[in-house]
Design an enzyme around this catalytic site. Sequence first.
Site, PDB file in Angstrom:
ATOM      1  N   GLY A  97       0.818  -1.206   0.000  1.00 18.22           N
ATOM      2  CA  GLY A  97       0.000   0.000   0.000  1.00 18.22           C
ATOM      3  C   GLY A  97       0.852   1.258   0.000  1.00 18.22           C
ATOM      4  N   CYS A  98       0.298   2.355  -0.484  1.00 22.51           N
ATOM      5  CA  CYS A  98       1.088   3.580  -0.671  1.00 22.51           C
ATOM      6  C   CYS A  98       1.573   4.170   0.653  1.00 22.51           C
ATOM      7  CB  CYS A  98       0.309   4.603  -1.478  1.00 22.51           C
ATOM      8  SG  CYS A  98      -1.321   5.017  -0.810  1.00 22.51           S
TER       9      CYS A  98
END
Length: 338
Positions: free
Chosen positions: A145-146
């Site tokens: 995930g970012c």
Amino acid sequence: MGISVAVAGASGYAGGELLRLLAGHPDLDVVAATAHSQAGQPATDTHPHLISYRDLVFSDTSADVLAGADLIFLALPHGASAALVAQLPDRSKVLDLGADFRLADADAWQRYYGGPHAGTWTYGLPELPGRRAVIAASDRVANTGCYAVSVITGLAPLIAAGVVEAEDVVVVAASGTSGAGRSAKIALLGSEVMADLSAYKVGAHQHVPEILQATGARTLSMTPVLAPMARGILATVTARPSSSGLRVEQVREVLAEAYADEPFVHLLPDGRQPHTAATLGSNSVQLQAAVDLNSGRVILTSALDNLGKGAAGQAIQNANLMLGLDETAGLSANGVAP
């Protein structure tokens, strides 16, 4: 003809960034790109900046369209990948940019995402110790995930080295609006976002269990902030030192050793802070460390492009490993300015 790849969810921001990076990849050829409401439309209607795809038309998202590719990228909303994967042949190499297969703990999935847990794939962050060989040997990889990348890269080496405590980690991180996807939302209108900062999902952001899983942290409080910019993440992570009198030089030594040979994670010179603008269009993470004069807590700051190292660039990096290619192929450590 190179290695064939397909992109599901190609009309979104992450999907569009995947297409942009794949257009410059020396070994990968896009043979299919699917969308939902934009199916049947030219790709350049949605992504006018991708002129090299002027002959590409988005297809409906189906297993039949995707299954013929050597590797399939899924850039779909969280919770949408599992049903599609169930229809793909077991032989298909698949890289999911969504969250469906990131978590090992089904209870954590239920708490933060809801619905049934689809299972666990190889976690795709090559910079974690021992990850590269595992990713290279896997046919199914869950992209990081970012926000998670921005926190894990700084925090994980320090916990592993025993420099900071695994309890009481605090994260405040600001992200550009593209992190919320391309669907129309009132809160993301220009007139709502401009000249404004606002917190969201306070105390319940879905990347928290992923960060705990990847770093070994036991308790973490995270406050995400929506920033008036299209792309980028600036994260501030603070943690208690494991011993009193910890010096910033000791913290930097751990980070320098962890990333000395890494092409995409960069510890900045002492005194220089990360900037989101410096990472735009790149697959880089910029890191800096400090020790707070008052509390003695370790402070980590990091910046990355949420669509680059936080999504599409990270996915290309993982795909390169899965396909036995140069890990850096099609990727740049350099940002775009101004």
